[in-house]
Design an enzyme around this catalytic site. Structure first.
Site, PDB file in Angstrom:
ATOM      1  N   ASN A 198      57.255 -17.260  -8.542  1.00 22.20           N
ATOM      2  CA  ASN A 198      56.755 -18.460  -7.880  1.00 22.20           C
ATOM      3  C   ASN A 198      55.390 -18.143  -7.267  1.00 22.20           C
ATOM      4  O   ASN A 198      54.911 -17.007  -7.327  1.00 22.20           O
ATOM      5  CB  ASN A 198      57.753 -18.994  -6.850  1.00 22.20           C
ATOM      6  CG  ASN A 198      58.043 -17.997  -5.735  1.00 22.20           C
ATOM      7  OD1 ASN A 198      57.166 -17.232  -5.319  1.00 22.20           O
ATOM      8  ND2 ASN A 198      59.277 -17.992  -5.241  1.00 22.20           N
ATOM      9  N   ARG A 199      54.782 -19.133  -6.676  1.00 22.01           N
ATOM     10  CA  ARG A 199      53.411 -18.966  -6.184  1.00 22.01           C
ATOM     11  C   ARG A 199      53.306 -17.860  -5.134  1.00 22.01           C
ATOM     12  O   ARG A 199      52.387 -17.040  -5.153  1.00 22.01           O
ATOM     13  CB  ARG A 199      52.936 -20.302  -5.607  1.00 22.01           C
ATOM     14  CG  ARG A 199      51.517 -20.317  -5.122  1.00 22.01           C
ATOM     15  CD  ARG A 199      51.168 -21.720  -4.681  1.00 22.01           C
ATOM     16  NE  ARG A 199      49.846 -21.798  -4.105  1.00 22.01           N
ATOM     17  CZ  ARG A 199      49.301 -22.934  -3.696  1.00 22.01           C
ATOM     18  NH1 ARG A 199      49.955 -24.074  -3.834  1.00 22.01           N
ATOM     19  NH2 ARG A 199      48.103 -22.950  -3.175  1.00 22.01           N
ATOM     20  N   LYS A 200      54.269 -17.816  -4.211  1.00 24.20           N
ATOM     21  CA  LYS A 200      54.253 -16.818  -3.151  1.00 24.20           C
ATOM     22  C   LYS A 200      54.410 -15.416  -3.738  1.00 24.20           C
ATOM     23  O   LYS A 200      53.682 -14.483  -3.372  1.00 24.20           O
ATOM     24  CB  LYS A 200      55.370 -17.102  -2.151  1.00 24.20           C
ATOM     25  CG  LYS A 200      55.454 -16.123  -0.987  1.00 24.20           C
ATOM     26  CD  LYS A 200      56.533 -16.588   0.000  1.00 24.20           C
ATOM     27  CE  LYS A 200      56.666 -15.631   1.179  1.00 24.20           C
ATOM     28  NZ  LYS A 200      57.235 -14.326   0.798  1.00 24.20           N
ATOM     29  N   GLU A 201      55.357 -15.251  -4.666  1.00 20.12           N
ATOM     30  CA  GLU A 201      55.585 -13.951  -5.287  1.00 20.12           C
ATOM     31  C   GLU A 201      54.360 -13.487  -6.073  1.00 20.12           C
ATOM     32  O   GLU A 201      53.977 -12.319  -6.032  1.00 20.12           O
ATOM     33  CB  GLU A 201      56.805 -14.040  -6.219  1.00 20.12           C
ATOM     34  CG  GLU A 201      58.122 -14.219  -5.471  1.00 20.12           C
ATOM     35  CD  GLU A 201      59.243 -14.715  -6.360  1.00 20.12           C
ATOM     36  OE1 GLU A 201      60.415 -14.657  -5.925  1.00 20.12           O
ATOM     37  OE2 GLU A 201      58.965 -15.178  -7.490  1.00 20.12           O
ATOM     38  N   ASP A 248      66.286 -21.488 -11.096  1.00 20.16           N
ATOM     39  CA  ASP A 248      67.295 -21.097 -12.082  1.00 20.16           C
ATOM     40  C   ASP A 248      67.233 -22.020 -13.299  1.00 20.16           C
ATOM     41  O   ASP A 248      67.340 -21.579 -14.444  1.00 20.16           O
ATOM     42  CB  ASP A 248      68.699 -21.170 -11.478  1.00 20.16           C
ATOM     43  CG  ASP A 248      68.877 -20.250 -10.283  1.00 20.16           C
ATOM     44  OD1 ASP A 248      68.140 -19.253 -10.196  1.00 20.16           O
ATOM     45  OD2 ASP A 248      69.745 -20.536  -9.449  1.00 20.16           O
TER      46      ASP A 248
END
Length: 495
Positions: A205-208, A275
């Protein structure tokens, strides 16, 4: 545009090996109306609870909801939550679960407390041990997974950082899959993407992604630029960054980045949406979809999932309705039976808080007057249901010479209109029973009726709905068209 029906035929032939962190998801729903006298904390009056297979297990459920098969490998403890998950997976006919047990660690369990009135999560309680699996358990996982790879079309690693996907497990699985030419899709948790080296696709995701690349990741251009170095490091074919309401950006190793905006939907619960995305990507790529088509399918599936409560799955029918422009849906998909099939559509629309409208008629020969009423009716609601009199009903109302067209032909012509979302044939002389079942927010008829003459107006208004009368288009009626055609035939003219 992707040929969805052809894709679906390929989709059901796929087998995905899914490995990852299994958990038990529990949702406690209730109302909050007061603050505890013991502490400044809200008190939830619990009304109901439900449990679901969560974490990587929800990925497995999403894979099989699409019609594909899933071989699932996960880790549980010797406890009640583990036993519940094992039993739940055994009830899933398309999931072949192979669970490794570790008596030294608890089964991961998450309990979410949800305010139904405000539709928001208030608190989450986690029971978990997130440190990596011990050497003995790690080896059991590797020995379990490796023989299963040959049976799969795609391998999917769902990393929730709960100890299953250790660096050693990841390395063994990816190396074995590459030797067998199997695609490997990874939903990563570690900021060190190098541990996933050799995977086909990473889906942070964007944060990761921002943490892994130390970039701002605030635009598709920035993501595409930052992705190049990390793809070299991870030796992957492509990288997908999910950005919630901002959509998804796919950066292939070769070629241009592709950005797909998020669908405009009313979000009810984001639990498990990631998921759904990785499950669709795995099945789509296994079925031969190109990257961009797979991405659009995943985006559409995410929109369906977040419109539902809890950790949700997405069916092919839901995905098809979401991804295809409504005007292009096959006419037969818009014609439904009076009972359970109609209830299923209504339940789906109610979950999305859509405003349902209703109108009815014989529609024996469709003319501009009908089109005006139907178009105005659709403008007054989010989804329009048309009740259609059956052949027997029309004959009783109009006489032995009618209808001119049989009910199936009339239904298909109506269903071909973009303004019409659903056609339901009813046998009675009036649609009263149908209106009682639907309980529409809007009931629409032509302006040649008064409100009191509209069948079902009391039912609709009793449920807070409204009756809308549309001005009729002068000069058009089915009866006059039929009479004119028959008159022309008798005089030898062209019908």
């Amino acid at each position: 545009m992707l040929d969805f029906d052809s894709f679906h035929r390929e989709m059901v032939r796929q087998t995905v090996l899914c490995v990852g962190d299994l958990m038990l998801d529990e949702f406690v729903y209730g109302e909050v109306s007061r603050v505890s006298p013991e502490a400044p904390a809200p008190v939830i009056a619990a009304k109901r609870s439900e449990t679901n297979i969560g974490g990587a297990g929800n990925v497995a459920r999403n894979i099989t909801a699409l019609g594909a098969k899933c071989i699932f490998v996960g880790l549980i403890g010797e406890d009640a939550a583990g036993a519940e998950l094992k039993a739940a997976l055994a009830r899933e006919p398309q999931i072949e679960s192979v669970l490794v047990t570790d008596s030294a660690r608890p089964t991961t369990r998450k309990v979410r407390f949800v305010s139904e009135h405000y539709r928001t999560h208030m608190l989450r309680a986690d029971w978990e041990m997130s440190h990596p699996a011990t050497g003995n358990t790690e080896q059991k996982l590797i020995d379990t997974i490796l023989p299963l790879i040959a049976r799969a079309d795609v391998v999917l690693l769902s990393d929730y950082a709960k100890g299953v996907l250790t660096a050693r497990v990841i390395r063994n699985v990816i190396d074995a899959a590459r030797k067998l030419n199997k695609a490997v899709i990874v939903d990563p948790k570690s900021a060190n993407f190098a541990i996933y080296r050799g995977a086909t696709l990473l889906t942070p995701n964007r944060k990761e992604f921002a943490e892994a690349t130390r970039s701002r990741a605030d635009s598709s251009e920035n993501i595409a630029a930052a992705a190049q170095d990390v793809m070299q490091l991870a030796d992957c074919e492509a990288l997908l960054v999910t950005q919630s309401e901002h959509g998804m950006t796919l950066v292939p190793r070769k070629g241009e980045a592709v950005h797909v905006p998020a669908y405009p939907v009313r979000v009810r619960d984001v639990s498990g949406a990631g998921d759904t995305v990785v499950a669709v990507l795995a099945v789509a790529r296994g079925a031969g979809a190109e990257w961009e088509d797979a991405l659009r399918l995943a985006s559409a599936a995410a929109a369906v999932a977040v419109a539902k409560k809890g950790t949700a799955t997405v069916t092919p029918a839901e995905l098809r309705r979401q991804i295809l422009p409504h005007a292009f849906l096959a006419a037969e998909e818009k014609i439904v039976a009076h009972g359970k099939e109609l209830e299923a559509r209504l339940a789906e629309w109610r979950r999305q808080d859509l405003r349902v409208g209703f109108t009815n008629g014989c529609f024996d020969i469709l003319h501009p007057g009908h089109v005006k009423v139907l178009t105005a009716a659709r403008a007054a609601c989010d989804r329009l249901i048309v009740g259609l009199n059956s052949d027997a009903s029309v004959k009783r109302l109009k006489g032995e010479s009618r209808p001119v067209q049989v009910e199936r032909a009339r239904a298909e012509v109506l269903a071909a209109l973009e303004a019409v979302d659903l056609v339901v044939i009813f046998e009675e002389d009036t649609p009263l029973k149908l209106i009682e079942q639907i309980k529409p927010s809007v009931l629409v008829k032509g302006g040649d009726y008064t409100r009191e003459q509209v069948v079902g107006h009391e039912i609709v208004e009793a449920h807070g709905g409204q009756v809308v009368l549309v001005e009729v288009l002068a000069g058009f009626s089915t009866t006059s068209l039929v009479d004119r055609a028959r008159g022309d035939k008798k005089s030898g003219g062209k019908a």
